[in-house]
Design an enzyme around this catalytic site. Structure first.
Site, mmCIF file in Angstrom:
data_model
loop_
_atom_site.group_PDB
_atom_site.id
_atom_site.type_symbol
_atom_site.label_atom_id
_atom_site.label_comp_id
_atom_site.label_asym_id
_atom_site.label_seq_id
_atom_site.Cartn_x
_atom_site.Cartn_y
_atom_site.Cartn_z
ATOM 1 N N LEU A 205 -31.488 -20.303 -17.889
ATOM 2 C CA LEU A 205 -31.560 -21.812 -18.411
ATOM 3 C C LEU A 205 -30.380 -22.551 -18.010
ATOM 4 O O LEU A 205 -29.242 -22.105 -18.212
ATOM 5 C CB LEU A 205 -31.735 -21.745 -19.892
ATOM 6 C CG LEU A 205 -32.862 -21.582 -20.588
ATOM 7 C CD1 LEU A 205 -32.696 -21.452 -22.169
ATOM 8 C CD2 LEU A 205 -33.901 -22.477 -20.615
ATOM 9 N N HIS A 206 -30.538 -23.766 -17.339
ATOM 10 C CA HIS A 206 -29.175 -24.509 -17.276
ATOM 11 C C HIS A 206 -29.521 -25.834 -16.901
ATOM 12 O O HIS A 206 -28.389 -26.684 -17.027
ATOM 13 C CB HIS A 206 -28.513 -23.830 -15.851
ATOM 14 C CG HIS A 206 -29.237 -24.465 -14.629
ATOM 15 N ND1 HIS A 206 -30.765 -24.042 -14.128
ATOM 16 C CD2 HIS A 206 -29.154 -25.527 -13.707
ATOM 17 C CE1 HIS A 206 -31.183 -24.658 -13.238
ATOM 18 N NE2 HIS A 206 -30.388 -25.438 -13.016
ATOM 19 N N ARG A 207 -30.687 -26.362 -17.093
ATOM 20 C CA ARG A 207 -30.951 -27.788 -16.731
ATOM 21 C C ARG A 207 -30.466 -28.552 -17.960
ATOM 22 O O ARG A 207 -30.926 -28.337 -19.118
ATOM 23 C CB ARG A 207 -32.588 -27.874 -16.614
ATOM 24 C CG ARG A 207 -32.819 -27.582 -14.952
ATOM 25 C CD ARG A 207 -34.100 -28.146 -14.462
ATOM 26 N NE ARG A 207 -34.161 -27.660 -13.440
ATOM 27 C CZ ARG A 207 -33.876 -28.337 -12.249
ATOM 28 N NH1 ARG A 207 -33.225 -29.543 -12.290
ATOM 29 N NH2 ARG A 207 -34.032 -27.853 -10.929
#
Length: 366
Positions: A205-207
């Site tokens: 997860l990074h957005r």
């Protein structure tokens, strides 16, 4: 005489994409320079990363660093104006959709240097994504547009791009994956956590749309913690995500089931983890492609994708951020076959060779 080709990279995924291009140019005896804009830089992993991908150290690192989108783009443009003036190439090659991609394209264009965009034509239809704007603007002024899937050709034609600028080359990211897959499999990195092949799920997860929105992030976490009761979850945590998890008071030790948070991995170890996974849950664009190429079931935690072939032909499914949708899709996958979908025809490990041949022929170098 200056090297005729300059390749631009600004973030780790960019280096995965230029690695096969460097190899293809070297095989053809064509000199090239590598410019690292420094948009993203991890000193701890840099040496390992270049060694794993067999990429020479960049000829220059502009050291732009983090900052606002405008500051990054301006910094890269200023740095490249100086570099291109001193080491003027016959062509500049940009990859992907980060700020450095757009900045390098504008800088080269203003200096009258032709630009090749590798991974052109991808569109999510979501203009709130900074990457979408970067893609649109880069494609509007680049001279060669190398697409990784048929939707790229279609999108560019709809936008009025002349057909002689569009070349369906295939996917350079998959070139890199194929070159390193055997090494990744032989490492069996999941054994470090006493896991078996196809006996765990991987999460990334990074957005900002997911991690910076507390409602979205908590909804995703609720689904993940439920899935972790059914299959162990390995979660290489992005620094941005780690900070947001702390804001929510998330504690891995308090999670039910088997929840394994780890530091981000090097390329080959991460490829080995993804290849060995029963399921991937991600908001990454590149991992949608990588899982499709090795037919690992993938749930994309987004409402849209700029890589539709991963859904129509591959192993990817869009599920968004809502708990129930994620859980329903995950349970169907866990009840089905371990590998699904098919590999797109031009994802054959030879995309960089096709790009190099077209580029050099047009420049009169071949």
């Amino acid at each position: 005489m200056q090297p005729p080709i300059t390749l631009i990279a600004g973030a780790r995924p960019n280096f995965m994409k230029i690695a096969p291009l460097v190899k293809a140019l070297d095989a053809r005896g064509v000199a090239r320079r590598i410019v690292h804009t420094g948009q993203h830089y991890d000193e701890r992993m840099s040496e390992t990363f270049f060694r794993e991908l067999s990429i020479p150290e960049p000829d220059v690192n502009l050291g732009v660093g983090s900052g606002t989108h405008i500051a990054q783009i301006a910094g890269v443009m200023q740095g490249l104006e100086s570099d291109f003036t001193t080491h003027r190439p016959a062509a500049v090659v940009v990859v992907g959709d980060v700020n450095s991609t757009l900045a390098a394209t504008i800088a080269a264009n203003k200096l009258g240097i032709p630009v090749a965009h590798v991974e052109a034509g991808l569109r999510s239809g979501d203009r709130t994504m900074p990457e979408e704007i970067n893609r649109i603007l880069t494609d509007s002024i680049a001279d060669w547009l190398f697409t990784s899937e048929p939707s790229g050709n279609a999108n560019l034609k709809v936008e009025g791009v002349a057909e002689d600028r569009i070349h369906h080359s295939g996917n350079v990211m998959i070139d890199t994956q194929q070159s390193h897959l055997e090494a990744a499999r032989s490492r069996e990195p999941y054994r470090r956590w006493e896991l078996d092949r196809c006996g765990y799920a991987v999460v990334t997860l990074h957005r900002p749309s997911n991690v910076d929105n507390p409602e979205h992030l908590q909804s995703i976490l609720t689904a993940l913690e439920t899935i972790a009761r059914e299959i162990p979850i390995v979660f290489p945590v992005h620094p941005r995500t780690k900070a947001r998890l702390a804001d929510l008071g998330h504690n891995a030790a308090m999670s039910a089931g088997r929840w394994i948070e780890i530091e981000p991995l090097g390329y080959i170890d991460m490829l080995g983890m993804v290849d060995g996974a029963r399921l991937l849950l991600t908001d990454s664009g590149g991992l949608q492609e990588e899982t499709t190429a090795i037919q690992v079931p993938c749930l994309t935690l987004r409402e849209n994708t700029e890589r539709p072939i991963t859904v129509t032909e591959g192993s990817n499914q869009l599920v968004g951020w809502k708990t129930d949708n994620i859980l329903e899709a995950a349970r169907k996958i866990l009840a089905g076959p371990e590998r699904i979908g098919k590999v797109p025809a031009t994802w054959d490990g030879h995309a960089a060779e096709r790009i190099a041949d077209i580029l050099l022929r047009t420049l009169g170098i071949a």
